[in-house]
Scaffold this motif. Structure first.
Motif, PDB file in Angstrom:
ATOM      1  N   VAL A 190      -3.768   3.831  -3.285  1.00 45.71           N
ATOM      2  CA  VAL A 190      -3.093   4.872  -2.522  1.00 45.71           C
ATOM      3  C   VAL A 190      -4.067   5.410  -1.469  1.00 45.71           C
ATOM      4  N   VAL A 191      -3.584   5.562  -0.245  1.00 51.14           N
ATOM      5  CA  VAL A 191      -4.401   6.096   0.838  1.00 51.14           C
ATOM      6  C   VAL A 191      -3.815   7.427   1.295  1.00 51.14           C
ATOM      7  N   ILE A 192      -4.659   8.442   1.358  1.00 53.46           N
ATOM      8  CA  ILE A 192      -4.256   9.761   1.831  1.00 53.46           C
ATOM      9  C   ILE A 192      -4.769   9.953   3.259  1.00 53.46           C
ATOM     10  N   TYR A 193      -3.863  10.311   4.160  1.00 55.26           N
ATOM     11  CA  TYR A 193      -4.283  10.623   5.523  1.00 55.26           C
ATOM     12  C   TYR A 193      -4.835  12.042   5.523  1.00 55.26           C
ATOM     13  N   ASP A 194      -6.160  12.169   5.727  1.00 58.31           N
ATOM     14  CA  ASP A 194      -6.826  13.466   5.581  1.00 58.31           C
ATOM     15  C   ASP A 194      -6.840  14.305   6.859  1.00 58.31           C
ATOM     16  N   ARG A 195      -6.289  13.758   7.954  1.00 57.06           N
ATOM     17  CA  ARG A 195      -6.102  14.499   9.215  1.00 57.06           C
ATOM     18  C   ARG A 195      -7.411  14.968   9.856  1.00 57.06           C
ATOM     19  N   LYS A 196      -8.510  14.337   9.519  1.00 62.87           N
ATOM     20  CA  LYS A 196      -9.792  14.753  10.089  1.00 62.87           C
ATOM     21  C   LYS A 196      -9.923  14.419  11.569  1.00 62.87           C
ATOM     22  N   ASP A 197      -9.016  13.583  12.090  1.00 56.48           N
ATOM     23  CA  ASP A 197      -9.063  13.257  13.517  1.00 56.48           C
ATOM     24  C   ASP A 197      -8.234  14.231  14.350  1.00 56.48           C
ATOM     25  N   GLU A 198      -7.570  15.182  13.678  1.00 54.50           N
ATOM     26  CA  GLU A 198      -6.761  16.159  14.398  1.00 54.50           C
ATOM     27  C   GLU A 198      -7.604  17.359  14.806  1.00 54.50           C
ATOM     28  N   GLU A 199      -7.395  17.837  16.014  1.00 56.46           N
ATOM     29  CA  GLU A 199      -8.136  19.006  16.498  1.00 56.46           C
ATOM     30  C   GLU A 199      -7.411  20.273  16.043  1.00 56.46           C
ATOM     31  N   MET A 253       0.840  -1.205   0.000  1.00 56.87           N
ATOM     32  CA  MET A 253       0.000   0.000   0.000  1.00 56.87           C
ATOM     33  C   MET A 253       0.872   1.250   0.000  1.00 56.87           C
ATOM     34  N   ILE A 254       0.418   2.269  -0.712  1.00 55.45           N
ATOM     35  CA  ILE A 254       1.101   3.557  -0.743  1.00 55.45           C
ATOM     36  C   ILE A 254       0.316   4.548   0.113  1.00 55.45           C
ATOM     37  N   LYS A 255       1.025   5.274   0.978  1.00 56.48           N
ATOM     38  CA  LYS A 255       0.372   6.214   1.876  1.00 56.48           C
ATOM     39  C   LYS A 255       0.973   7.612   1.702  1.00 56.48           C
ATOM     40  N   ILE A 256       0.110   8.633   1.747  1.00 51.80           N
ATOM     41  CA  ILE A 256       0.559  10.022   1.641  1.00 51.80           C
ATOM     42  C   ILE A 256      -0.176  10.858   2.680  1.00 51.80           C
ATOM     43  N   ARG A 257       0.538  11.779   3.292  1.00 52.61           N
ATOM     44  CA  ARG A 257      -0.061  12.669   4.282  1.00 52.61           C
ATOM     45  C   ARG A 257      -0.500  13.966   3.612  1.00 52.61           C
ATOM     46  N   LEU A 258      -1.740  14.375   3.857  1.00 56.11           N
ATOM     47  CA  LEU A 258      -2.269  15.613   3.291  1.00 56.11           C
ATOM     48  C   LEU A 258      -1.760  16.804   4.086  1.00 56.11           C
ATOM     49  N   LYS A 259      -1.490  17.910   3.387  1.00 50.72           N
ATOM     50  CA  LYS A 259      -1.016  19.119   4.072  1.00 50.72           C
ATOM     51  C   LYS A 259      -1.347  20.332   3.214  1.00 50.72           C
ATOM     52  N   GLY A 260      -1.268  21.514   3.830  1.00 52.66           N
ATOM     53  CA  GLY A 260      -1.523  22.750   3.102  1.00 52.66           C
ATOM     54  C   GLY A 260      -3.002  23.017   2.874  1.00 52.66           C
ATOM     55  N   ARG A 261      -3.277  24.042   2.090  1.00 53.90           N
ATOM     56  CA  ARG A 261      -4.642  24.392   1.731  1.00 53.90           C
ATOM     57  C   ARG A 261      -4.993  23.765   0.388  1.00 53.90           C
ATOM     58  N   LEU A 262      -6.044  24.241  -0.261  1.00 53.43           N
ATOM     59  CA  LEU A 262      -6.575  23.547  -1.433  1.00 53.43           C
ATOM     60  C   LEU A 262      -5.531  23.315  -2.522  1.00 53.43           C
ATOM     61  N   GLY A 263      -4.772  24.349  -2.890  1.00 52.04           N
ATOM     62  CA  GLY A 263      -3.795  24.194  -3.963  1.00 52.04           C
ATOM     63  C   GLY A 263      -2.785  23.106  -3.669  1.00 52.04           C
ATOM     64  N   ASN A 264      -2.217  23.123  -2.462  1.00 50.47           N
ATOM     65  CA  ASN A 264      -1.252  22.094  -2.080  1.00 50.47           C
ATOM     66  C   ASN A 264      -1.897  20.721  -2.021  1.00 50.47           C
ATOM     67  N   GLN A 265      -3.134  20.659  -1.537  1.00 49.08           N
ATOM     68  CA  GLN A 265      -3.814  19.371  -1.448  1.00 49.08           C
ATOM     69  C   GLN A 265      -4.087  18.789  -2.837  1.00 49.08           C
ATOM     70  N   LEU A 266      -4.340  19.653  -3.809  1.00 54.04           N
ATOM     71  CA  LEU A 266      -4.544  19.169  -5.180  1.00 54.04           C
ATOM     72  C   LEU A 266      -3.248  18.602  -5.756  1.00 54.04           C
ATOM     73  N   PHE A 267      -2.114  19.229  -5.446  1.00 55.57           N
ATOM     74  CA  PHE A 267      -0.830  18.671  -5.881  1.00 55.57           C
ATOM     75  C   PHE A 267      -0.637  17.282  -5.294  1.00 55.57           C
ATOM     76  N   ILE A 268      -0.961  17.136  -4.022  1.00 57.11           N
ATOM     77  CA  ILE A 268      -0.774  15.845  -3.354  1.00 57.11           C
ATOM     78  C   ILE A 268      -1.716  14.797  -3.943  1.00 57.11           C
TER      79      ILE A 268
END
Length: 300
Positions: free
Chosen positions: A31-40, A1-16
């Motif tokens: 590919v699984v993207i960690y969307d960080r929705k569990d972070e406060e 499995m390939i994993k990538i961490r999401l970061k930045g705002r919309l433009g950066n997230q589109l690059f990722i």
């Protein structure tokens, strides 16, 4: 499995996402993207929920499970962060060439800046972290991205009317990033003179052009460029991904050194578009391959 961490705002997230989609296509893997929705985090959030994304790219909100690494990978990750801060630009480039091969063998693909060649083979488990800001990394699937990066929802009537104005004129998308770019030692590159010079250059190329201005602070932008009727200003009330879709309908583009601005021109299907951009993307010496060959670059 390939994993990538999401970061930045919309433009950066589109690059990722675009890079993740390319990985899924090249290696025929999920590919699984960690969307960080569990972070406060009240400031940061995932911007990708509004798009018709491909099923080969999934999302996870389980940080503990997603960020699992063995001890050696953790040491490499810390070592990489140290080198990014300590090395000069020339040293960083050499380090980048070495680490892409060595790190990947150990299940890590870390690249904050610059373009690189993907290896022919990767381990069964690969963790990726970076911004991946170069069309060269995913241009091979651009036609697919143009279909997938369409909003799920329909535009409001006011937005449809605005799009009608854009499509009925020789429209130029003028994007100006204010907000967090003001007095930023890395990102404050574009001056008022740059935008005025770019507008004059566009008028020389297309005398009948009409400027449609977009910004994160529209009212402040009016005080900078004026409101004499020569520029049509966006309302600033659309959701970010809906606004980006509206911007992409323009025929030509004057962009700032913003990833959001970059995606407006990339998502345009006008083969004859003129794109004017600043001659440098960062105020300091950060490795960068975000410029495209057919752009017109103006000093800033």
């Amino acid at each position: 499995m390939i994993k990538i961490r999401l970061k930045g705002r919309l433009g950066n997230q589109l690059f990722i996402y675009a890079f993740a989609r390319c990985l899924a296509e090249k290696y025929e893997d999920h590919v699984v993207i960690y969307d960080r929705k569990d972070e406060e985090d009240s400031i940061w959030h995932s911007h990708l929920d509004g798009y018709k994304l491909h099923t080969s790219v999934g999302f996870s909100s389980d940080k503990k499970k997603f960020m699992q690494m063995d001890l050696y990978q953790k040491l490499l990750f810390v070592f990489d962060r140290f080198c990014i801060k300590a090395l000069n630009p020339v040293q960083k480039k050499r380090f980048q060439e070495w680490k892409l091969k060595y790190y990947t063998q150990h299940g890590l693909l870390l690249c904050m800046d610059g373009v690189f060649n993907l290896p022919d083979r990767i381990p069964k488990s690969l963790y990726c972290d970076g911004y991946f800001q170069s069309a060269e990394l995913f241009d091979c699937i651009r036609d697919k991205l143009l279909l997938e990066l369409q909003p799920k929802e329909e535009h409001r009537q006011t937005e449809k009317d605005f799009i009608g104005q854009i499509e009925s004129t020789n429209s130029v998308c003028l994007t100006i990033r204010l907000g967090d770019y003001i007095n930023n030692t890395t990102h404050q590159v574009c001056t008022k003179k740059y935008y005025l010079d770019a507008m004059q250059k566009m008028r020389e190329l297309h005398p009948d052009c009409i400027f449609f201005a977009f910004s994160d602070e529209v009212e402040k932008l009016k005080t900078i460029l004026g409101d004499d009727g020569s520029i049509i200003y966006d309302s600033g009330t659309s959701k970010d991904y809906m606004s980006l879709d509206i911007m992409s309908k323009c025929k030509h583009f004057i962009i700032s050194n913003s990833s959001f601005s970059w995606w407006a021109q990339y998502l345009s299907d006008n083969k004859d578009k003129v794109v004017i951009a600043p001659s440098k993307w960062y105020a300091d010496a950060v490795p960068c391959d975000i410029m495209q060959d057919d752009w017109i670059l103006l000093d800033c």
